[in-house]
Design a protein around this motif. Structure first.
Motif, PDB file in Angstrom:
ATOM      1  N   LEU A 120       0.850  -1.189   0.000  1.00  0.00           N
ATOM      2  CA  LEU A 120       0.000   0.000   0.000  1.00  0.00           C
ATOM      3  C   LEU A 120       0.879   1.229   0.000  1.00  0.00           C
ATOM      4  N   LYS A 160      -1.521   7.789  -1.310  1.00  0.00           N
ATOM      5  CA  LYS A 160      -1.903   8.439  -2.568  1.00  0.00           C
ATOM      6  C   LYS A 160      -2.122   9.934  -2.338  1.00  0.00           C
ATOM      7  N   VAL A 198      -5.627   8.746   2.036  1.00  0.00           N
ATOM      8  CA  VAL A 198      -5.990   7.756   1.024  1.00  0.00           C
ATOM      9  C   VAL A 198      -4.751   6.928   0.702  1.00  0.00           C
ATOM     10  N   GLY A 243      -3.420   3.454  -1.457  1.00  0.00           N
ATOM     11  CA  GLY A 243      -3.830   2.677  -2.620  1.00  0.00           C
ATOM     12  C   GLY A 243      -2.848   1.565  -2.894  1.00  0.00           C
ATOM     13  N   PRO A 300      -6.374  -2.773  -8.709  1.00  0.00           N
ATOM     14  CA  PRO A 300      -6.502  -1.355  -8.356  1.00  0.00           C
ATOM     15  C   PRO A 300      -7.566  -1.127  -7.283  1.00  0.00           C
ATOM     16  N   PHE A 301      -7.126  -0.585  -6.147  1.00  0.00           N
ATOM     17  CA  PHE A 301      -8.068  -0.250  -5.084  1.00  0.00           C
ATOM     18  C   PHE A 301      -7.490   0.848  -4.206  1.00  0.00           C
ATOM     19  N   THR A 302      -8.379   1.482  -3.448  1.00  0.00           N
ATOM     20  CA  THR A 302      -7.954   2.464  -2.459  1.00  0.00           C
ATOM     21  C   THR A 302      -8.568   2.113  -1.114  1.00  0.00           C
ATOM     22  N   THR A 318      -9.457   4.369   2.199  1.00  0.00           N
ATOM     23  CA  THR A 318      -9.560   5.752   2.628  1.00  0.00           C
ATOM     24  C   THR A 318      -9.962   5.815   4.089  1.00  0.00           C
ATOM     25  N   GLY A 320     -12.617  -0.569  -4.980  1.00  0.00           N
ATOM     26  CA  GLY A 320     -11.787  -1.266  -5.955  1.00  0.00           C
ATOM     27  C   GLY A 320     -12.571  -1.639  -7.191  1.00  0.00           C
TER      28      GLY A 320
END
Length: 130
Positions: free
Chosen positions: A58, A61, A70, A72, A79-81, A83, A102
C-alpha cells in the motif's frame, strides 16, 4: 466494489488521529492477529501479508491534513484504495470511517468481498483501541 466500516470512535483528537495514521508504521498495530508479514518500505509505502494470502503493498496516494488519508495499491493488477475519513467529535475524540473502493470483475469481487470486509472492520476495531 465499495465497502465502508461503521464509524470507529477514537479517544484521540482529530489531529492526533491523523498524525497516527500518517505514520504508516502504525498500521502494524491495526493489523489482524493473522498478520504474517509487515514491513515499512519508505515513508509512503508499506507491505503486509496475512497468513495464506499474497503480499500487498500500500502506498500513500493523497492526504488532506487532519481530515483524510488515502492509501492505494502499489500494483496496477488489483486497483483499489483504502480511505480513512477522520471527523472531530470533541476536543480529544474523533471518529474514523474506513472505506475500500476497488475495480474488480464480478468473480473476483465475490471471492474477496468477505475477506476485505473482515480486514477493514478489524482495522477500524483496532483503531478504536489505540
Amino acid at each position: 466494489m465499495f465497502i465502508e466500516t461503521p464509524k470507529a470512535a477514537v479517544n484521540k483528537s482529530q489531529i492526533a488521529t491523523f498524525k497516527f495514521l500518517s505514520d504508516l508504521s502504525n498500521f502494524e498495530q491495526l493489523m489482524p492477529e493473522n498478520i504474517d508479514k509487515f514491513e515499512v518500505l519508505n515513508e509512503n509505502r508499506f507491505l503486509f501479508a496475512l497468513k495464506g494470502m499474497p503480499e500487498i503493498v500500500l502506498e500513500r496516494k493523497t492526504e488532506t491534513p487532519h481530515n483524510q488519508i488515502v492509501l492505494g495499491a502499489a500494483s496496477e493488477k488489483l486497483p483499489f484504495t483504502l480511505t480513512a475519513d477522520i471527523l472531530e467529535t470533541q476536543s480529544e475524540e474523533s471518529e474514523v470511517v474506513l472505506s475500500f473502493n476497488g475495480e474488480f470483475n464480478a468473480m473476483m469481487a465475490m471471492m474477496i468481498k468477505n475477506p476485505i470486509t473482515n480486514f477493514i472492520n478489524t482495522l477500524a476495531t483496532n483503531l478504536a483501541k489505540i
